[in-house]
Design an enzyme around this catalytic site. Structure first.
Site, short mmCIF file in Angstrom:
data_model
loop_
_atom_site.label_atom_id
_atom_site.label_comp_id
_atom_site.label_asym_id
_atom_site.label_seq_id
_atom_site.Cartn_x
_atom_site.Cartn_y
_atom_site.Cartn_z
N LYS A 115 7.74 -0.33 4.57
CA LYS A 115 6.96 0.12 3.45
C LYS A 115 7.26 1.94 4.00
O LYS A 115 7.63 2.51 5.39
CB LYS A 115 5.92 -0.09 3.99
CG LYS A 115 5.08 -1.27 3.60
CD LYS A 115 3.77 -1.38 3.80
CE LYS A 115 3.20 -3.04 4.09
NZ LYS A 115 4.24 -3.43 5.49
N ASN A 147 -2.10 -20.60 13.15
CA ASN A 147 -0.99 -19.67 11.62
C ASN A 147 -0.61 -21.23 11.72
O ASN A 147 -0.24 -20.75 10.32
CB ASN A 147 -1.04 -18.74 12.24
CG ASN A 147 -2.59 -17.62 12.36
OD1 ASN A 147 -3.55 -18.05 12.61
ND2 ASN A 147 -2.44 -16.70 12.99
N ASP A 160 6.46 -8.39 8.38
CA ASP A 160 6.53 -7.26 7.72
C ASP A 160 5.17 -6.07 8.86
O ASP A 160 4.90 -6.16 9.56
CB ASP A 160 4.75 -8.45 6.70
CG ASP A 160 4.37 -6.09 5.98
OD1 ASP A 160 5.28 -6.66 4.58
OD2 ASP A 160 3.73 -5.87 6.74
N VAL A 178 2.03 -6.61 11.34
CA VAL A 178 1.40 -6.21 12.43
C VAL A 178 1.01 -5.05 12.43
O VAL A 178 1.31 -3.87 13.68
CB VAL A 178 2.93 -5.86 13.45
CG1 VAL A 178 4.39 -7.42 14.05
CG2 VAL A 178 4.45 -5.33 11.99
N SER A 221 -1.08 -11.46 14.58
CA SER A 221 -1.95 -11.82 15.64
C SER A 221 -0.83 -11.81 16.93
O SER A 221 0.54 -11.12 16.62
CB SER A 221 -2.38 -13.35 15.84
OG SER A 221 -2.83 -13.48 17.34
N TYR A 249 2.70 2.52 10.68
CA TYR A 249 2.06 1.03 12.13
C TYR A 249 3.37 1.63 13.11
O TYR A 249 2.11 2.01 14.30
CB TYR A 249 2.57 0.20 11.42
CG TYR A 249 2.07 -0.89 10.83
CD1 TYR A 249 0.96 0.45 9.30
CD2 TYR A 249 3.34 -2.07 10.19
CE1 TYR A 249 0.83 -0.18 8.87
CE2 TYR A 249 2.28 -2.79 9.23
CZ TYR A 249 1.05 -2.01 8.18
OH TYR A 249 0.79 -2.33 7.12
N PRO A 293 -5.52 -11.42 4.61
CA PRO A 293 -5.49 -13.61 4.12
C PRO A 293 -7.01 -13.89 4.30
O PRO A 293 -7.57 -14.94 3.53
CB PRO A 293 -4.19 -13.67 4.32
CG PRO A 293 -3.76 -13.10 5.66
CD PRO A 293 -4.21 -11.61 5.80
N LEU A 294 -7.29 -13.43 5.99
CA LEU A 294 -8.59 -14.53 6.33
C LEU A 294 -9.46 -13.31 6.41
O LEU A 294 -10.65 -13.83 6.88
CB LEU A 294 -7.96 -14.45 7.35
CG LEU A 294 -6.85 -15.83 8.14
CD1 LEU A 294 -7.08 -15.69 9.86
CD2 LEU A 294 -7.25 -17.51 7.36
N GLY A 295 -9.46 -12.57 5.49
CA GLY A 295 -11.04 -11.22 5.35
C GLY A 295 -11.15 -10.74 6.37
O GLY A 295 -11.86 -10.24 6.21
N HIS A 334 3.66 2.57 -0.50
CA HIS A 334 3.13 1.64 0.61
C HIS A 334 1.44 2.02 0.34
O HIS A 334 0.60 1.11 0.07
CB HIS A 334 2.97 2.73 2.63
CG HIS A 334 2.14 1.61 3.03
ND1 HIS A 334 2.40 1.04 4.47
CD2 HIS A 334 1.39 0.93 2.96
CE1 HIS A 334 1.05 1.29 5.20
NE2 HIS A 334 0.57 0.48 4.05
N SER A 394 2.60 -1.22 -2.73
CA SER A 394 1.66 -2.05 -2.49
C SER A 394 0.48 -1.14 -2.29
O SER A 394 1.00 0.30 -2.49
CB SER A 394 1.62 -2.05 -0.37
OG SER A 394 0.62 -2.49 0.67
N ASN A 395 -0.63 -1.91 -2.58
CA ASN A 395 -1.81 -1.28 -2.90
C ASN A 395 -1.62 -0.30 -4.59
O ASN A 395 -1.98 0.82 -4.62
CB ASN A 395 -1.91 -0.47 -1.84
CG ASN A 395 -2.08 -0.49 -0.84
OD1 ASN A 395 -2.77 -1.80 -0.79
ND2 ASN A 395 -1.74 -0.34 0.37
#
Length: 268
Positions: free
Chosen positions: A75, A238, A45, A20, A229, A50, A185-187, A107, A135-136
């Site tokens: 996160k 998806n 997630d 999200v 989405s 966010y 994941p889809l760039g 995060h 993450s990251n």
């Protein structure tokens, strides 16, 4: 749909979920979560920064799915001054309206990461979090964490897609039992990636879209993935990636597409 990956602590994380990121709080997030859960999603997630944690839980309640059936990841952020805030976990749980979170991550890397990691280990011991990770984090920052951590991260969330496969990172994490979660994941809708002829060729063979072929590749790579989405049709498409399997040579062809090219500064 019940595809899971087993973490090093023995917990099974749903391999496919809904992200999200950049979804506005309120009805947009609530509606996406409700629709996704109705389609069989069982992993959401989110993150403090966010701004939609409360809306995630509202969507879960609206869907009528028991809390214990939904894996919630959130996160803590250094930008919200949470790594050195002893009350950060309690505040997260209050925002989410739950007694525990299934997975909590730091995060982003920050000079205060040691305090943050100790906070996560404490949350794990107190039952406020059931799994922990980051993450990251990358390079020396990641190796420093592995050396410092009493409990090694169960999950590392990073940018990963066919153009940026992070193969050496996968090998490094294997020795710790740390599972990769792939964001972008889809760039992030990269046109070059989504229009690769190979995906169209495989899509024609299996009756799937280019995006579905890419998501299926992530699943067979063993990663956890959560495309974002709010469109009900896209949400349905998806998750419709579990009725077929890419052959070994097809997986190899996608692996050969690696350009070591990240699309977000955090990804490098």
């Amino acid at each position: 749909m019940r595809n899971t990956v087993t973490l090093s602590n023995g917990r099974e994380i749903p391999q496919f979920g809904l992200g999200v990121y950049q979804v506005p709080r309120g009805s947009a997030t609530e509606g996406a979560v409700k629709t996704a859960l109705g389609l069989g999603y069982r992993h959401i997630d989110t993150a403090h920064i966010y701004g939609n944690e409360a809306s995630v839980m509202a969507g879960i309640r609206a869907a009528g799915v028991p809390r214990e059936e939904v894996w919630i990841t959130s996160k803590l952020s250094s930008y919200a001054n949470e790594y050195q805030n002893p009350a950060a976990m309690d505040q997260m749980l209050e925002r989410l309206g739950t007694d525990y979170v299934d997975l909590v991550l730091l995060h982003e890397y920050s000079p205060a990461w040691k305090y943050g990691w100790q906070l996560l280990e404490q949350a794990l011991s107190e039952g406020k979090a059931r799994s922990i990770g980051v993450s990251n984090f990358n390079g020396k920052n990641l190796s420093n964490l592995m050396d410092f951590a009493t409990i090694k991260p169960h999950v590392l969330q990073v940018e990963r897609h066919p153009y940026y496969q992070q193969k050496s990172l996968r090998g490094y994490l294997a020795s710790y039992g740390t599972v990769l979660e792939d964001w972008y994941p889809l760039g992030h809708g990269d046109r070059g990636l989504l229009s690769e002829p190979l995906f169209a060729q495989l899509g024609a063979k299996y009756g799937k879209s280019n995006a579905q072929i890419i998501l299926r590749w992530h699943i067979q790579e063993g990663s956890v993935v959560f495309p974002s989405s709010t469109n009900p049709e896209h949400l349905a498409q998806n998750i419709d990636i579990f009725g077929f399997e890419l052959a070994d040579d097809e997986m190899a062809q996608i692996q050969a597409m690696d350009k070591n090219r990240y699309l977000n500064e955090y990804g490098k």
